[in-house]
Design an enzyme around this catalytic site. Structure first.
Site, PDB file in Angstrom:
ATOM      1  N   ASP A  67      -3.114   0.964 -27.220  1.00 16.09           N
ATOM      2  CA  ASP A  67      -2.812  -0.471 -27.158  1.00 16.09           C
ATOM      3  C   ASP A  67      -4.090  -1.269 -26.907  1.00 16.09           C
ATOM      4  O   ASP A  67      -5.148  -0.701 -26.618  1.00 16.09           O
ATOM      5  CB  ASP A  67      -1.763  -0.775 -26.071  1.00 16.09           C
ATOM      6  CG  ASP A  67      -1.941   0.076 -24.811  1.00 16.09           C
ATOM      7  OD1 ASP A  67      -3.058   0.574 -24.590  1.00 16.09           O
ATOM      8  OD2 ASP A  67      -0.981   0.227 -24.058  1.00 16.09           O
ATOM      9  N   HIS A 138       7.387   1.372 -18.691  1.00 18.61           N
ATOM     10  CA  HIS A 138       6.805   1.214 -20.030  1.00 18.61           C
ATOM     11  C   HIS A 138       5.910   2.399 -20.377  1.00 18.61           C
ATOM     12  O   HIS A 138       5.319   3.022 -19.492  1.00 18.61           O
ATOM     13  CB  HIS A 138       6.075  -0.132 -20.190  1.00 18.61           C
ATOM     14  CG  HIS A 138       4.808  -0.294 -19.411  1.00 18.61           C
ATOM     15  ND1 HIS A 138       4.560  -1.377 -18.599  1.00 18.61           N
ATOM     16  CD2 HIS A 138       3.689   0.469 -19.325  1.00 18.61           C
ATOM     17  CE1 HIS A 138       3.356  -1.272 -18.070  1.00 18.61           C
ATOM     18  NE2 HIS A 138       2.806  -0.165 -18.494  1.00 18.61           N
TER      19      HIS A 138
HETATM   20  C1  F6R Z   1      -2.481   1.757 -21.188  1.00 19.48           C
HETATM   21  C2  F6R Z   1      -1.060   2.036 -21.270  1.00 19.48           C
HETATM   22  C3  F6R Z   1      -0.127   1.774 -20.152  1.00 19.48           C
HETATM   23  C4  F6R Z   1      -0.544   2.469 -18.862  1.00 19.48           C
HETATM   24  C5  F6R Z   1       0.433   2.108 -17.750  1.00 19.48           C
HETATM   25  C6  F6R Z   1       0.046   2.751 -16.439  1.00 19.48           C
HETATM   26  O1  F6R Z   1      -3.119   2.121 -22.402  1.00 19.48           O
HETATM   27  O2  F6R Z   1      -0.664   2.464 -22.299  1.00 19.48           O
HETATM   28  O3  F6R Z   1       1.152   2.236 -20.512  1.00 19.48           O
HETATM   29  O4  F6R Z   1      -0.564   3.852 -19.071  1.00 19.48           O
HETATM   30  O5  F6R Z   1       0.450   0.718 -17.593  1.00 19.48           O
HETATM   31  O6  F6R Z   1      -1.160   2.209 -16.016  1.00 19.48           O
HETATM   32  P1  F6R Z   1      -1.985   2.886 -14.833  1.00 19.48           P
HETATM   33  O7  F6R Z   1      -2.360   4.231 -15.301  1.00 19.48           O
HETATM   34  O8  F6R Z   1      -3.165   1.988 -14.638  1.00 19.48           O
HETATM   35  O9  F6R Z   1      -1.060   2.917 -13.659  1.00 19.48           O
END
Ligand code: F6R
Length: 261
Positions: A67, A138
Site C-alpha cells: 500500500d 485491517h
Molecule cells: C502497512 C500495512 C498495514 C499494517 C498495519 C499494522 O503496509 O499494510 O496493514 O501492517 O497497520 O501496522 P503496525 O505494524 O505498524 O502495527
C-alpha cells in the site's frame, strides 16, 4: 492456518525470516510482498543480518509493496516507498528497481491501481506476502467494510488507523493522509503464501478475530481463513485472546521436522 506463538522476544522475526530464506533457497528469483509499519521490522532486520553474513541473497528477488499513502510528497519520510527503502531495501541486497509500489502521486489514481495489478500478474504473482494487522483488523489498508473480493484501489483510512499511525507523523493525526492506495483482499488472497506477524496486547482482539472469528468484512483479516497457506507468527501478548492457544502450541511443538513453513 498455522499459528505459531513465540515466548522469546526476537523468535517471531527469526521464524518468519526462516520461511523467506527457505523460499529464496528453492527459488532465488521469488516475488515477495512487503508490508510497512512496525510489525515486519523484526523480519527485515533478521533478513539484513543473514544477507550481511552471506547466508542469504535477495539479489534476484522482486518485491511488491502492499500500500501507499495518497498525496505525500516524493521526499516525505513517511511515504511508504521511502519507508520501505530505509527499513527493507537498504538492509538487504535486493535491486531497488525490482521493488514496486502503487503510485500515490499519480494524476490518474484508478489507472495506477490497474497498472499495479497488471505488474503483479506480469511478474508471475506474489510467492510470499508479509502482512501486519491493524487494531481494527485491517490487512494492508483494507479497512472494516472492505469487499473480501476487492482489488487494488483507493481507500479512505478510518480515524482509528489514522490515530494509530499518528505516531509516525510526530503524534499529529491531521498530518496522516486520509486516503491510500492498497492491494485489495482479493489481490492479497492470490499470493501463494501469506505470512502475518503481530505483537503486543493491542493486537490481541484483531488476532483472535483473524484466527477464530467468523469471516466478515467487519474484520477484514478474517478473509485469510479462506486461504490454503497462511502462517501467523505471534508473541504471547498478541496471542493472549486466542481460545485455542494451548492447542496451537501443542501442534507447533509436535510438528514433524520435515514440514517447514
Ligand atoms: C502497512 C500495512 C498495514 C499494517 C498495519 C499494522 O503496509 O499494510 O496493514 O501492517 O497497520 O501496522 P503496525 O505494524 O505498524 O502495527
Amino acid at each position: 492456518m498455522e499459528v505459531v506463538i513465540s515466548t522469546a522476544p526476537d523468535e517471531t522475526g527469526k521464524l518468519a525470516a526462516d520461511a523467506i530464506s527457505e523460499l529464496l533457497r528453492r527459488q532465488p528469483g521469488a516475488v515477495l510482498g512487503v508490508a510497512t509499519g512496525s510489525s515486519p521490522l523484526i523480519i527485515y532486520d533478521e533478513l539484513g543480518r543473514r544477507v550481511a553474513q552471506g547466508s542469504l541473497s535477495l539479489a534476484r528477488a522482486h518485491a511488491f509493496m502492499l500500500d501507499e499513502y495518497v498525496g505525500l510528497p516524493a521526499d516525505h519520510p513517511q511515504r511508504y516507498r521511502n519507508v520501505i527503502r530505509e527499513q527493507f531495501i537498504d538492509k538487504v541486497d535486493i535491486d531497488p528497481k525490482q521493488v514496486y509500489g502503487p503510485d500515490g502521486l499519480a494524476d490518474d489514481l484508478a489507472g495506477a491501481c490497474e497498472a499495479y495489478e497488471r505488474a503483479i500478474a506480469d511478474t508471475g504473482g506474489i510467492d510470499l506476502q508479509i502482512l501486519g494487522i491493524g487494531t481494527d483488523g485491517h490487512i494492508a489498508f483494507n479497512e472494516p467494510g472492505s469487499s473480501l473480493a476487492s482489488r487494488t484501489r483507493i481507500k479512505t483510512l478510518t480515524s482509528q488507523t489514522r490515530r494509530d499511525n499518528a505516531r509516525f507523523f510526530g503524534g499529529d493525526v491531521d498530518a496522516v493522509p486520509l486516503h491510500c492506495l492498497t492491494q485489495g483482499i482479493g489481490t492479497i488472497l492470490e499470493s501463494r503464501h501469506l505470512v502475518l506477524v503481530a505483537s503486543g496486547r493491542r493486537k490481541a482482539e484483531a488476532v483472535h478475530q483473524l484466527v477464530e472469528g467468523p469471516i466478515s468484512a467487519m474484520w477484514p483479516a478474517t478473509a485469510l481463513q479462506l486461504h490454503p497457506h497462511v502462517t501467523v507468527f505471534l508473541d504471547t501478548a498478541a496471542a493472549s485472546r486466542l481460545q485455542l492457544a494451548s492447542y496451537y502450541i501443542e501442534t507447533y511443538q509436535g510438528k514433524p521436522s520435515w514440514q517447514g513453513f
